[in-house]
Design a protein around this motif. Structure first.
Motif, mmCIF file in Angstrom:
data_model
loop_
_atom_site.group_PDB
_atom_site.id
_atom_site.type_symbol
_atom_site.label_atom_id
_atom_site.label_comp_id
_atom_site.label_asym_id
_atom_site.label_seq_id
_atom_site.Cartn_x
_atom_site.Cartn_y
_atom_site.Cartn_z
ATOM 1 N N LYS A 1 -3.660 -0.103 -3.977
ATOM 2 C CA LYS A 1 -3.104 -1.191 -2.738
ATOM 3 C C LYS A 1 -3.289 -3.081 -3.494
ATOM 4 C CE LYS A 1 -5.423 -0.186 1.355
ATOM 5 N NZ LYS A 1 -5.538 0.487 0.419
ATOM 6 N N TYR B 1 0.638 -1.161 0.084
ATOM 7 C CA TYR B 1 -0.004 0.027 0.005
ATOM 8 C C TYR B 1 0.861 1.689 0.125
ATOM 9 C CZ TYR B 1 -3.711 3.205 1.038
ATOM 10 O OH TYR B 1 -4.135 4.712 2.207
ATOM 11 N N THR C 1 -9.184 -5.618 -3.168
ATOM 12 C CA THR C 1 -8.459 -5.945 -3.507
ATOM 13 C C THR C 1 -6.773 -6.946 -3.304
ATOM 14 O OG1 THR C 1 -7.332 -5.247 -0.459
ATOM 15 C CG2 THR C 1 -7.431 -3.590 -2.293
#
Ligand code: HEA
Ligand code: HEA
Ligand code: CUA
Ligand code: CU
Lengths: 118, 244, 388, 588
Positions: free
Chosen positions: C153, C146, D322
Motif C-alpha cells: 500500500k 492498497y 506508507t
C-alpha cells in the motif's frame, strides 16, 4: 540522583544544594549582565547587516543562544542551582533537538532514492 | 504553580511558611525551583513545535520567508527586544528586592517590569494594527497581492506561490501570538504580585514566589530573544525601512 | 466485489517474499509467546503456595542471564530488521521500464489513467507479468492505495506525488481498498484490480476511447447552461472574462444592504474553487468589481457534480495558452503536464518536477498549492469544500 | 466469602487470631464529609478517588462506543448505523479511551494514591496542582463529551490533516480543545510526580530502594512532561488552521500534511508508553507480592523503564512508513523500533524469572498480572511485525494494527489497571473484594479478550482495512467472532463493577496488610489517614523483603493454627450439637 545518600534521605542535601534558590546575586552583577545583553543585541543587528549568505542564520542563532545562556545563568540563577535543575533545564532543549533532527532527517533524505526508471 | 506557591507560602494558614507536605524550608524551596524548571521545559517543548514548523517552512520556502519578513518593521522589533531585555533586568532586581526584604523596592521594580511589559504589548498591538490595515493577517484580512502587486509579480517569476508568503505570516502570527498570550499571563501575575507584595507578602522571608515568577518572565524573554532574529532579520538589517 | 479474491492470493512478485518474512516473524513471535506462556504456567503450578518444592536460596539477579536475554532478542531483532529493510527497499525501488499509470484519489473514488489516455474509475486493469508503476496524487485529503493481494500500500497525499510499483503474477480480480481514513465513505472507496493476460489488456485498452475529462465535461456544460453566452469574449453582455484568471487575484465587492454598490469598497481575493462555486450559486454575494450584478443564480439548477466540472473547466482556462485537451493527450511521454494536473486536482503537487521530469523548471519544493486559494476574509463559512 | 477469608488469613495471620478486624476509627475518607470536602480536597488520596470515579465513567462511555462498533460490524453492510455515524462512533471510542481513559488511568488514580505513600511522604509536592489537574481533566472530558453529543467527530483519534482541518464537518475544534486541556492535566500530574520522587523520599529511601512502581512512574512522568506539550501545540495549530482557514498543514494552502503527522506522533508514540509503563509498574508490585520474591534483576527492570522512556521518543516515524516519509528515515525509525522492544523484553523475562522458586498464590491481582505478561507479549511481538518496514506496507491500517494495540492496551494496560484495582482496593477502601468473583471475572475477561481480538490478527493479515463501516463478505466470520468476544468482555466488566461496589458496604474488613506485602504503603492502616503515616518512616532496606521459604513456613504455621482452631470449633460444635455449621466456620 544527586541526592541519593544511603541512610540520609532525600532531603539531606549534598553540599551546595542547600543554597538552591538562596544564593543572592548583587545588583552590580545584574547591571553587568544587562550590559552584556545590550552589546549582544547590537552584535545581533550588526551580524544581520553583513551579508554572509548561508552563515547569517547560524550566527544569529549562536548569538541568541549566548544571550539566552546569560539570562539563564544569571537572571534565572541557573549557575547557582543544583545539577538536577540544570539537567532538566537542558532536557527540554535536548528533546527538542530530537524532534528537529529526526524530522528533518526525513525531509532531507526524501530525494535520495533515485529510481532507475526515472 | 506560582499562585500555589504564594497562597500557602504567604502563610494563609497562619502557621509557618512551610507547607504541610514539606519537612523544612530548603526542601520546599528546592521542590518549587525544580517544579518550575520542569514547567519551563514543557514550555520549551511547546514553543519548540512552532519553532520546528518555522524551520521547516523556512527551509522549504526561503524566498517567500524573505519576502514576508521584509514587511515587518525592524525598528519595532529591535525596540521590543530592548524593552524585554530591560524588563528582565528589572524583574531580576525585583527578585533581589524580595530576597533582601525590601518591600518598597520590590513593588517599584515589579511596577517598572509591568510598564515595560505593557510597552511591549503596545508595540505589538501597533504592529498588528498596521498589518491589519495592510491586509497582512492570513485568515482575518489578507490583501497582500492587492497591495503588493509588483512584488507578487516578481515572486511569481521566481516561482514563489500565492500561499508561500502567507505561510510566513501564519507562522509569524502563531509564534508572536502565543508569545503575546504568555506576556499577558505574565502581566496579570506581575500585577497580582505587586498587589500582594504591597501587603508585605514576599518580604517576610517567603521570597520564593517572586523568584518563580521571575523564572517565568525570563523564559518568555528568552523566547523573544530567539523570535526576534528569526522573524525580523531574515532579509538582513534595514532598521528604518518598514516594509509596508 | 463479490468475485474479488483476497487473502491467499499472492498476486505480485513481492507477495511471496512478504509472506515469508511475515511467517518468519510470526515464528519468532510464536516461539517467544509459547515459551513465555509455558514458563509462566509451569512455574505458577510448580511453585504454587504449599507445593513441596525446593525454594532454597532463590536467585535475585544474575548478570549472565540478563546479558543473554538482552543480547539474544537483540540479535533476532536485528536479523529481522536487516531482512525487512532489504525487502522493503526492493519493494519501493522502481525498476526501469515500468508501465506508468496515473492515479488520482478523491473523496471517495479512484481514477486511473492508462498510458494511452484511457480513464477508469474504481477499477484498474493491468497486464500480468509486467512491472507497473503508479504515480498518484489526491484531490483533497490523504488516501491510501492498497491491494492486499499484492501486499502493498502507499498513501496518496494531496500536494505531492507518491509512487508504488508491483509486478502482478496471477491473472484474476483483486480487492482495491482505500486504507487511510478519508471521511464519510472511506469504506466505500474500494474497487477492483483486474489482472489480465497482456493480450486481453491490449484489447481492453484499445476498445475504450479516452473518456471525457472533467474539464471537457465542464466545457460542454459551460455552453449548455448558457455561461458562454455572457462570458465568451465576443458576447454582447458585459461580463468578466474568465480566461487566465484562476489562482490569480481578482477584485470583488461585497454588496451591503442599503449601500449603493458604487460606495462599497473593493477587495482582492484569489479566484479559487470556492469562489467560482459561490459565483455560480450565490453570484450576488461577491460581485466582480466594476460589473453589474446581473448574473443569475444557478442555485438548484446545476448539480454539485456539474458545478465541479465547470469549476475544473474554468481552472483549465487558467492555462489558456495551452491546448485544452486535458488528460487525453497522446504524446509518447505519457505524462501529465503541470496544467493537466492543475486542471484535475486543483494544484500542482510539490514534487512535480522531480517525479515527472516535466513542467516548468524552478524550485520544485515551492510548487505546492500554487494555484488555488481560499484564505480570504469570508472563508469562515462552510462553503470551502465542493470537491464532489 | 470463604476465599476472602483465606486471603485474609494468608495475609496478616497473627491479627486475624481474634477473629475480628475493624475499619480504623479515623481515615482519609471519614475526616470530612460533604461535597465541599471532596471538591476542594488537597489530599492526594481523595483526588485519586475523584479520578477513579471520573475515569470509570469515561471508560464506560468508551466501552459503550466500542460495543456499538462491534455490533455494527456483525454484518458486512453494517448493522446499525450510516457510515458517518459509524465513523463518529469509532472516533469517539478511540478519543475517549486514549485521552480520557488510558493516559490518565493508572498514574492519576493509583499513582496519585500510592506515590506519596510508597516513598513515605505526606502528600505530593504540589497538592493544589494535583487538584487543578483533576479539574482540567474534568473540563477536558466534559468538552470531549460535549463535542461527541453535539454532533461528534469523524476524524479518528489521530486528527490527520487536511481531513480534520478542512473537510470534516464534525465538532473537531471542541474535541481538540478537550484533548488539549486534558493534556495539561497530564503534564501537571507528571510534573508533580517528578518533583515528589526527587525531593520527598523518606529518610534512607535511596534510588535503588524505591519500588519499581516508582521507577516506572518516574519514566512515565518524563514522557508526560517532554511529549505532551508538542501534542498541545499540534492541536493548537490544527485549531488555528480550522478556525481561520489558513494552511499550516493543508497542501492547498501551502502546508505539508505529513508535518502534522510527525508532530502528532512525536507525542503519540511516546504516549503509548505513558499508557503501558504504569502497568509495568503495577505488575512488578503484584508479581513480587504474590510470588513472595523480590523482582528478579531489580536494577535491570528499573533501568528498562527509563530506557523505554528515552528510546520511545526516537521511533515515532514507524506510524508513517506508507506516507511520503523518506525510505531512509523509515529505515532509521524501523531500527529504533526494534531497539525499543529490547527493554520490554528484559522486563518480561525478569517477571517470568521472578516466579522461579517463588511461593505463588493465584489471587485475582496475580491472575491479571500473569495475564498481562502473556497478552503484552503477544501485543509486543506483533509490534515487531509492524516495525518491520516491509511487512508494514501490507498490514498498516488494517485490523492487524487494531489487534496489535488492543493486545497491548486492553490485554496489557487495561489488565494492569484491573490488577491494580484489586491489589490496592483493600488499601483504598479498607475492605476486601470477593476473591472468587474476582478470579472468575479475570478469567472471563481473559477468554473474552482473546476471542475479541485474536480474529482481528487473521482478518488484518487478510487485508481487512481499519475504520471501515462496511466490508467485504469474506471477513464476516472473523467479525462475528470478534463481536461475540466483546460481548463476553462486556459481561466480564459487569462483574467487578458490581462486586466492587458491593464490597464497599459488605466486603470483609481487610486490615492494614491483607496480602502481607512489604511496600511502605502497607505499613500503615487501611484506609490510611490523611497524612498517611503516624510519623515519617525511616527506610533501611529495599521494597521487596519477601522470602518464599520463610513464607511457606509461616503459611504452614498459619495453616496449622487454623487447623487447630477448626478442630477446637468442631469439638465445641459437637458439644453444642445443634449449632449450624456455616456460622461456625465463618468465625475463623
Ligand atoms: C500501550 C500501547 C502500545 C505499546 C506499548 C506499543 C508497543 C509497540 N508498538 Fe505499537 N501501537 C499502539 C500502541 C502500542 N504499541 C497503537 C495505539 C498503535 C496504532 C495507532 C493508530 O494508528 O491508531 C500502534 C501502532 C504501531 C505501529 C504502526 C503500525 C501501523 O500503523 O502501520 C508500529 C510499527 O512499528 C508499532 C510497533 C510497536 C513496537 C515495536 C512496540 C514495542 O514497544 C513492543 C515491545 C514488546 C515486546 C517485543 C514483547 C516482549 C518481548 C519478548 C517476549 C521478547 C522477545 C523479543 C524479541 C525477539 C525482540 N505499533
Ligand atoms: C484504552 C484503549 C482502548 C480500549 C480499552 C479499547 C477497548 C475495546 N476496543 Fe478499541 N480502540 C482503541 C482503544 C481502545 N479500545 C483505539 C485507540 C482505537 C482506534 C480508533 C481510531 O481508529 O481512531 C480503537 C479501535 C477499535 C476498533 C476498530 C474500529 C475501526 O477501525 O473501524 C474496534 C473494533 O472492533 C475496537 C473494539 C474494542 C473493543 C471490543 C474493546 C473492549 O475491550 C471494550 C470492552 C468494554 C466494554 C464492552 C464496556 C464495559 C463497560 C461496562 C460494562 C459498563 C456498562 C455501561 C454503563 C454502566 C453505561 N476498538
Ligand atoms: Cu480514501 Cu479512505
Ligand atoms: Cu508507535
Amino acid at each position: 540522583m544527586a541526592n541519593a545518600h544511603v541512610g540520609h534521605g532525600a532531603h539531606d542535601h549534598a553540599p551546595g544544594e542547600h543554597d538552591a534558590g538562596h544564593h543572592i546575586i548583587e545588583p552590580p552583577t545584574y547591571y553587568k549582565v544587562f550590559g552584556i545583553l545590550m552589546i549582544l543585541l547590537i552584535v545581533t543587528l550588526a551580524a544581520a547587516a553583513i551579508d554572509l549568505g548561508p552563515l547569517n542564520l547560524p550566527i544569529a542563532m549562536l548569538i541568541a543562544i549566548v544571550k539566552a545562556g546569560v539570562v539563564m545563568a544569571y537572571f534565572m540563577h541557573l549557575k547557582f542551582n543544583s545539577a538536577l535543575v540544570r539537567l532538566f533545564a537542558f532536557a527540554g532543549v535536548a528533546w527538542l533537538m530530537i524532534l528537529f533532527h529526526l524530522t528533518l532527517n526525513d525531509y532531507v533524505s526524501r530525494p535520495w532514492l533515485q529510481t532507475p526508471g526515472q | 504553580m506560582v499562585s500555589d506557591a504564594h497562597a500557602h507560602g504567604a502563610g494563609h494558614h497562619g502557621h509557618g511558611l512551610v507547607q504541610h507536605q514539606f519537612d523544612d524550608m530548603p526542601q520546599q524551596r528546592e521542590s518549587f525551583t525544580l517544579g518550575m524548571w520542569l514547567f519551563l521545559a514543557t514550555e520549551i517543548m511547546m514553543f519548540g513545535g512552532l519553532f520546528f514548523a518555522y524551520s521547516f517552512y523556512r527551509w522549504k520556502l526561503p524566498g517567500a520567508f524573505n519576502e514576508g519578513a521584509s514587511h515587518l518593521v525592524q525598528l519595532w522589533g529591535t525596540g521590543n527586544t530592548f524593552v524585554l531585555l530591560f524588563s528582565s533586568l528589572t524583574m531580576a532586581m525585583a527578585v533581589h528586592a524580595a530576597a533582601i526584604k525590601n518591600k518598597q523596592k520590590l513593588v517599584m521594580w515589579l511596577g517598572i517590569t509591568f510598564v515595560l511589559g505593557l510597552v511591549f504589548l503596545g508595540v505589538k498591538a501597533i504592529e498588528w494594527g498596521t498589518d491589519y490595515q495592510e491586509g497582512l493577517i492570513p485568515g482575518v484580512r489578507w490583501n497582500y497581492y492587492d497591495h503588493h502587486h509588483e512584488a507578487a509579480q516578481h515572486l511569481a517569476e521566481q516561482n514563489i506561490g500565492v500561499h508561500d508568503v502567507m505561510m510566513f505570516f501564519v507562522v509569524y502570527f502563531c509564534m508572536t501570538g502565543l508569545h503575546a498570550i504568555h506576556m499577558i499571563i505574565g502581566l496579570g501575575l506581575v500585577a497580582y504580585f505587586m498587589f500582594l507584595g504591597g501587603k508585605g507578602h514576599f518580604t517576610n522571608g517567603n521570597d520564593q514566589p517572586v523568584e518563580i515568577l521571575g523564572l517565568y518572565w525570563h523564559l518568555v524573554d528568552i523566547i523573544w530573544i530567539f523570535l526576534f532574529p528569526l522573524l525580523y532579520l531574515i532579509p538582513g538589517l534595514n532598521l528604518f525601512k518598514g516594509g509596508h | 466485489m463479490g468475485d474479488a479474491k483476497t487473502t491467499g492470493a499472492q498476486a505480485s512478485t513481492i507477495a511471496p517474499e512478504m509472506d515469508l518474512l511475515y511467517l518468519a516473524i510470526t515464528g519468532v513471535a510464536v516461539f517467544f509467546t509459547i515459551g513465555i506462556f509455558i514458563a509462566v504456567a509451569f512455574l505458577a503450578v510448580k511453585y504454587r503456595r504449599g507445593a513441596k518444592v525446593d525454594r532454597s536460596r532463590p536467585p535475585q539477579y544474575n548478570h549472565l542471564v540478563e546479558f543473554m536475554w538482552t543480547v539474544i532478542p537483540l540479535g533476532i531483532a536485528m536479523g529481522i530488521f536487516v531482512w525487512s529493510a532489504s525487502l522493503y527497499f526492493r519493494a519501493v525501488r522502481i525498476p526501469p521500464g515500468a508501465m506508468d499509470i496515473h492515479v488520482v484519489g478523491k473523496q471517495w473514488m479512484w481514477k486511473m489513467q492508462h498510458p494511452n489516455g484511457r480513464w477508469e474509475n474504481n477499477e484498474l486493469h493491468i497486464p500480468v507479468g509486467r512491472p507497473i508503476q503508479l504515480t498518484m496524487t489526491s484531490e483533497d485529503v490523504i488516501h491510501s492505495f492498497y491491494v492486499p493481494a499484492f501486499r502493498l500500500k502507499q498513501d496518496v497525499v494531496p500536494g505531492q506525488f507518491t509512487k508504488m510499483w508491483f509486478t502482478p503474477t496471477q491473472p484474476g480480480t483483486y480487492h482495491l481498498y482505500c486504507a487511510e481514513f478519508c471521511g464519510t465513505l472511506h469504506s466505500q472507496m474500494v474497487g477492483t484490480v483486474y489482472v489480465m493476460d497482456p493480450a486481453d489488456y491490449e484489447r481492453w485498452l484499445a476498445e475504450g476511447p479516452g473518456q471525457e475529462t472533467v474539464a471537457a465535461a465542464g466545457a460542454r456544460l459551460f455552453r449548455k447552461h448558457g455561461c458562454s453566452g455572457c462570458h465568451a469574449p465576443n458576447s454582447a453582455v458585459r461580463a468578466p472574462l474568465l480566461e487566465g484568471k484562476f489562482g490569480r487575484p481578482v477584485a470583488i465587492q461585497r454588496p451591503r444592504a442599503g449601500v449603493p454598490l458604487e460606495q462599497v469598497q473593493a477587495e482582492t481575493i484569489v479566484m479559487d474553487q470556492r469562489y467560482i462555486h459561490d459565483s455560480i450559486v450565490l453570484p450576488e454575494q461577491e460581485v466582480a468589481a466594476g460589473f453589474r450584478p446581473i448574473m443569475p443564480s444557478y442555485k438548484n439548477r446545476i448539480s454539485e457534480e456539474e458545478i465541479f466540472q465547470i469549476v475544473h473547466y474554468i481552472k483549465s482556462l487558467g492555462a489558456a495558452s495551452q491546448p485544452q485537451t486535458g488528460g487525453t493527450r497522446q504524446d509518447n511521454t505519457n505524462r501529465l503536464t503541470r496544467e493537466d494536473y492543475e486542471a484535475r486536482t486543483g494544484f500542482v503537487p510539490s514534487n512535480m518536477d522531480r517525479i515527472t521530469g516535466g513542467g516548468r523548471t524552478g524550485n520544485a519544493a515551492n510548487g505546492a498549492g500554487r494555484t488555488s486559494g481560499g484564505a480570504n476574509g469570508n472563508a469562515g463559512g462552510s462553503t470551502e469544500r465542493m470537491t464532489r | 466469602m470463604s476465599d476472602a477469608t483465606i486471603a485474609q488469613s494468608g495475609g496478616v495471620a497473627p491479627v486475624t487470631q481474634d477473629g475480628k478486624l475493624a475499619i480504623p476509627r479515623e481515615h482519609y475518607l471519614n475526616v470530612e464529609y460533604g461535597w465541599k470536602s471532596w471538591l476542594f480536597t488537597l489530599d492526594h488520596k481523595r483526588i485519586a478517588i475523584l479520578y477513579l470515579v471520573s475515569i470509570t465513567i469515561m471508560f464506560a462511555a468508551g466501552g459503550l462506543a466500542a460495543f456499538m462498533v462491534r455490533l455494527h460490524l456483525m454484518q458486512p453492510e453494517g448493522m446499525l448505523f450510516r457510515a458517518q455515524t459509524y465513523n463518529k462512533m469509532f472516533s469517539a471510542h478511540g478519543i475517549i479511551m486514549v485521552f480520557f481513559f488510558l493516559i490518565p488511568s493508572i498514574p492519576a488514580v493509583f499513582g496519585n494514591f500510592l506515590v506519596p505513600m510508597m516513598i513515605g511522604a505526606r502528600d505530593l509536592a504540589f497538592p493544589k496542582l494535583n487538584l487543578l489537574s483533576w479539574y482540567l481533566y474534568v473540563i477536558g472530558a466534559a468538552l470531549g463529551i460535549a463535542a461527541l453529543t453535539l454532533g461528534g467527530v469523524d476524524t479518528g483519534w489521530t486528527f490527520y490533516a487536511p481531513l480534520s482541518t478542512q473537510y470534516s464537518y464534525g465538532q473537531v475544534s471542541l474535541t481538540i480543545a478537550g484533548a488539549f486541556i486534558a493534556g495539561f492535566s497530564s503534564i501537571l500530574t507528571g510534573l508533580n510526580f517528578i518533583v515528589t520522587i526527587h525531593k520527598m523520599r523518606a529518610p534512607g529511601l535511596t534510588w535503588f530502594r524505591l519500588p519499581l512502581f516508582i521507577w516506572s512512574h518516574y519514566a512515565t512522568s518524563l514522557i508526560q512532561i517532554l511529549g505532551t506539550p508538542v501534542l498541545a501545540i499540534t492541536l493548537l495549530a490544527l485549531a488555528v488552521e480550522r478556525g481561520f482557514h489558513v494552511g499550516i498543514f493543508d497542501p492547498k494552502l501551502g502546508g505539508d500534511p505529513v508535518l502534522m503527522q510527525h508532530l502528532f506522533w512525536f507525542y503519540s508514540h511516546p504516549a503509548v508508553y505513558i499508557m503501558i509503563l504504569p502497568s509495568f509498574a503495577v505488575v512488578s508490585e503484584i508479581i513480587a507480592c504474590f510470588s513472595r520474591k523480590p523482582i528478579f534483576g531489580y536494577k535491570f527492570v528499573a533501568a528498562a523503564s527509563l530506557a523505554i522512556a528515552v528510546i520511545g521518543f526516537l521511533v515515532w516515524g514507524h506510524h508513517m512508513f506508507t506516507t511520503t516519509q523518506s525510505p531512509y528515515a523509515g529505515m532509521v525509525f524501523s531500527l529504533l523500533s526494534f531497539l525499543v522492544a529490547i527493554p520490554s523484553a528484559i522486563k518480561v523475562f525478569n517477571w517470568t524469572a521472578t516466579l522461579y522458586k517463588g511461593s505463588i498464590r493465584l489471587t485475582t491481582p496475580m491472575l491479571y498480572a500473569l495475564g498481562f505478561i502473556g497478552l503484552f507479549t503477544i501485543g509486543g511481538l506483533t509490534g515487531l511485525h509492524l516495525a518491520a518496514l516491509a511487512v508494514d506496507l501490507h498490514v498498516h491500517d488494517t485490523y492487524f494494527v487494531v489487534a496489535h494495540f488492543h493486545y497491548i492496551m486492553v490485554g496489557g494496560a487495561l489488565m494492569g489497571y484491573m490488577g491494580a484495582m484489586h491489589f490496592w482496593w483493600p488499601k483504598m477502601t479498607g475492605r476486601m473484594y470477593p476473591e472468587n468473583w474476582g478470579r472468575t471475572a479475570a478469567i472471563v475477561l481473559f477468554v473474552g479478550f482473546n476471542l475479541t481480538f485474536f480474529p482481528q490478527f487473521i482478518m488484518g493479515y487478510q487485508g481487512m482495512p481499519r475504520r471501515y463501516a462496511t466490508y467485504a463478505e469474506e471477513y464476516q466470520l472473523w467479525h462475528i467472532l470478534s463481536t461475540a468476544g466483546s460481548t463476553v468482555m462486556g459481561f466480564g466488566f459487569l462483574f467487578p463493577f458490581t462486586y466492587l461496589l458491593w464490597s464497599l458496604k459488605a466486603g470483609p474488613i481487610a486490615g492494614p496488610n491483607p496480602f502481607r506485602a512489604t511496600g511502605l504503603e502497607w505499613q500503615t492502616q487501611s484506609p490510611p489517614t490523611t497524612f498517611n503515616f503516624e510519623r515519617t518512616p525511616i527506610v533501611t532496606h529495599g521494597p521487596y523483603l519477601y522470602s518464599p521459604e520463610a513464607d511457606e513456613i509461616l503459611d504452614a504455621e498459619a495453616d496449622l493454627r487454623r487447623a487447630e482452631l477448626e478442630l477446637e470449633l468442631t469439638r465445641s460444635e459437637i458439644a453444642a450439637h445443634n449449632r449450624p455449621e456455616g456460622e461456625a466456620t465463618s468465625g475463623v
